[in-house]
Write a protein that holds these residues in place. Structure first.
Motif, short mmCIF file in Angstrom:
data_model
loop_
_atom_site.label_atom_id
_atom_site.label_comp_id
_atom_site.label_asym_id
_atom_site.label_seq_id
_atom_site.Cartn_x
_atom_site.Cartn_y
_atom_site.Cartn_z
N ILE A 1 0.86 -1.18 0.00
CA ILE A 1 0.00 0.00 0.00
C ILE A 1 0.89 1.23 0.00
O ILE A 1 1.79 1.36 0.84
N GLU A 2 0.66 2.12 -0.94
CA GLU A 2 1.40 3.39 -1.01
C GLU A 2 0.40 4.53 -1.16
O GLU A 2 -0.31 4.62 -2.16
N VAL A 3 0.33 5.37 -0.15
CA VAL A 3 -0.58 6.52 -0.15
C VAL A 3 0.26 7.78 -0.18
O VAL A 3 1.16 7.95 0.66
N SER A 4 -0.02 8.67 -1.12
CA SER A 4 0.80 9.87 -1.30
C SER A 4 -0.08 11.11 -1.43
O SER A 4 -0.89 11.20 -2.36
N ASN A 5 0.06 12.03 -0.48
CA ASN A 5 -0.59 13.35 -0.52
C ASN A 5 -2.09 13.26 -0.81
O ASN A 5 -2.63 14.02 -1.62
N LEU A 6 -2.75 12.37 -0.10
CA LEU A 6 -4.17 12.11 -0.34
C LEU A 6 -5.03 13.22 0.27
O LEU A 6 -4.83 13.63 1.41
N VAL A 7 -6.01 13.69 -0.52
CA VAL A 7 -6.94 14.74 -0.07
C VAL A 7 -8.35 14.31 -0.45
O VAL A 7 -8.61 13.86 -1.56
N LYS A 8 -9.28 14.45 0.52
CA LYS A 8 -10.69 14.22 0.24
C LYS A 8 -11.51 15.26 0.99
O LYS A 8 -11.36 15.43 2.20
N VAL B 1 -9.81 14.18 4.63
CA VAL B 1 -8.44 13.64 4.53
C VAL B 1 -7.57 14.76 4.00
O VAL B 1 -7.85 15.33 2.94
N ASN B 2 -6.51 15.08 4.72
CA ASN B 2 -5.74 16.30 4.45
C ASN B 2 -4.27 15.97 4.19
O ASN B 2 -3.47 15.87 5.12
N ASN B 3 -3.93 15.75 2.93
CA ASN B 3 -2.53 15.54 2.53
C ASN B 3 -1.90 14.34 3.26
O ASN B 3 -0.80 14.42 3.81
N LEU B 4 -2.59 13.22 3.21
CA LEU B 4 -2.20 12.02 3.94
C LEU B 4 -1.20 11.19 3.12
O LEU B 4 -1.43 10.94 1.94
N SER B 5 -0.12 10.76 3.75
CA SER B 5 0.88 9.90 3.09
C SER B 5 1.35 8.82 4.06
O SER B 5 1.68 9.12 5.21
N PHE B 6 1.38 7.57 3.59
CA PHE B 6 1.96 6.47 4.37
C PHE B 6 2.12 5.26 3.46
O PHE B 6 1.58 5.21 2.35
N THR B 7 2.87 4.29 3.93
CA THR B 7 3.04 3.02 3.22
C THR B 7 2.80 1.87 4.18
O THR B 7 2.93 2.02 5.40
N VAL B 8 2.43 0.73 3.63
CA VAL B 8 2.32 -0.52 4.39
C VAL B 8 3.15 -1.55 3.66
O VAL B 8 2.96 -1.80 2.47
N LYS B 9 4.10 -2.15 4.38
CA LYS B 9 4.99 -3.13 3.77
C LYS B 9 4.31 -4.49 3.62
O LYS B 9 3.33 -4.79 4.31
N ARG B 10 4.85 -5.29 2.74
CA ARG B 10 4.33 -6.63 2.52
C ARG B 10 4.41 -7.45 3.82
O ARG B 10 5.45 -7.52 4.46
N GLY B 11 3.30 -8.05 4.21
CA GLY B 11 3.25 -8.88 5.40
C GLY B 11 3.14 -8.12 6.71
O GLY B 11 3.11 -8.74 7.78
N GLU B 12 3.02 -6.79 6.66
CA GLU B 12 2.96 -5.97 7.87
C GLU B 12 1.51 -5.80 8.33
O GLU B 12 0.59 -5.75 7.52
N ILE B 13 1.31 -5.71 9.64
CA ILE B 13 0.00 -5.44 10.22
C ILE B 13 0.03 -4.04 10.82
O ILE B 13 0.83 -3.76 11.72
N VAL B 14 -0.83 -3.16 10.32
CA VAL B 14 -0.82 -1.75 10.71
C VAL B 14 -2.19 -1.38 11.27
O VAL B 14 -3.23 -1.73 10.69
#
Length: 341
Positions: free
Chosen positions: A9-16, A24-37
């Motif tokens: 999962i790759e989220v970059s500068n998300l706005v809604k 949602v205000n300029n949201l960015s994060f990643t989730v690695k393979r096999g990771e629980i977040v």
């Protein structure tokens, strides 16, 4: 899963936005393979909106989301093949039996018939639903309906599992089953969970994202967040000995250790000492070995760290304090917007 990238999962500068409300205000994060977040935040923080955008059910105003390397906005159908999604209020057909529903959902996911029957048996076992396989969905308890939703989400063994409040309505026994089920996915599937039950997030997740006002206000493992928010770790130790030199002995054991408090001696000669340290590593073994070597008898040693609830409250409070005065809620008003976003 050799073709799945390291970041599923790759989220970059998300706005809604909804009119004048920015969910949602300029949201960015990643989730690695096999990771629980774990995704945490007060009501109205933007958690549910973020999850709907991740799954392709809701378009963003700006920014991008990639699932297994594919952009959700331009490839919604392809990305959904990599996602198992369980919404908070999981809609289920009332008149199908559990096994019929899972068969129907499996065929919609284009699972081959030869594999599907065995996979249904497997997920029924994993979700403790075998004795309910012939029950009609409309007659199931809320807890069992939740577990049917989880079984459906993992049925096709997708690379990404997204769960919105998966343990809501479950009894303690069922919560343990779901917790163990989610933990069993670690390393095989990437899981992102939104929940208000903070102890469940702490016990289950590798990393926590705390959202407030549509922004990430804290991110990291529970241990990392404790250090970031509070800057110290607390130990409580029951000991007997010459406590007049305890502060000096603690400094000799580790320069970061300091004596924060010392209770009165009990009739058995033991007192409870509270110790603080900014050291990132666990000093429990050092204390258990070092204190007896300096003449103390140690009866117990406890690691009294702040809870994830303390971290959550500190992070959201810090995010509000960082806002301009005219952006803060008025005295006595709710800090979270009323619409659930």
């Amino acid at each position: 899963m050799a073709d799945i990238p390291d970041n599923t999962i790759e989220v970059s500068n998300l706005v809604k936005t909804y009119g004048s409300l920015t969910a949602v205000n300029n949201l960015s994060f990643t989730v690695k393979r096999g990771e629980i977040v774990g995704l945490l935040g007060p009501n109205g923080a933007g958690k549910s909106t973020t999850m709907r955008i991740l799954t392709g059910y809701l378009p963003a105003n700006a920014g991008s989301v990639r699932i297994c390397g594919l952009p959700v906005a331009s490839h919604p159908e392809a990305t959904r093949r990599h996602i198992g999604y369980m919404p908070e209020n999981n809609p289920l057909p009332e008149d199908l039996r559990v096994s019929e529903y899972l068969w129907f959902r499996g065929r919609l996911k284009e699972m081959p018939r030869a594999k599907l029957r065995a996979r249904i048996d497997e997920v029924l076992e994993l979700c403790d639903l075998k004795r309910n396989r012939h029950r009609i969905l409309g007659r199931l308890s809320k807890g069992n309906r939740q577990r049917v939703g989880i079984a459906e989400a993992i049925l096709a063994e997708p690379a990404v599992i997204i769960m919105d409040e998966p343990t809501i309505g479950l009894d303690p026994h069922q919560i343990i089953i779901v917790r163990n089920l989610i933990a069993s996915l670690r390393g095989r599937m990437s899981v992102i969970i939104s929940s208000h039950i903070l102890p469940e997030i702490e016990e289950t997740c590798d990393r926590v994202l705390i959202i407030n006002g549509g922004r990430i206000v804290a991110s990291g493992s529970p241990a990392d967040l404790r250090r970031e928010m509070f800057g110290h770790t607390t130990y409580r130790v029951e000991l007997a000995g010459d406590t007049t030199r305890l502060a000096a002995d603690l400094t000799a054991l580790d320069p970061t250790l300091r004596l924060s408090g010392l209770g009165e001696l009990g009739p058995d000669g033991f007192a409870t000492a509270t110790l603080l340290t900014e050291a990132p590593e666990d000093l429990g073994e050092k204390l258990l070995l070092g204190l007896p070597a300096r003449g103390y008898r140690v009866r117990s040693l406890g690691h009294a760290h702040p809870s994830l609830e303390d971290v959550f409250l500190a992070a959201t409070r810090r995010s509000w304090d960082a806002r301009l005065p005219d952006q803060k809620p008025t005295e006595g008003a709710s800090r979270a917007p009323l619409p659930k976003v």
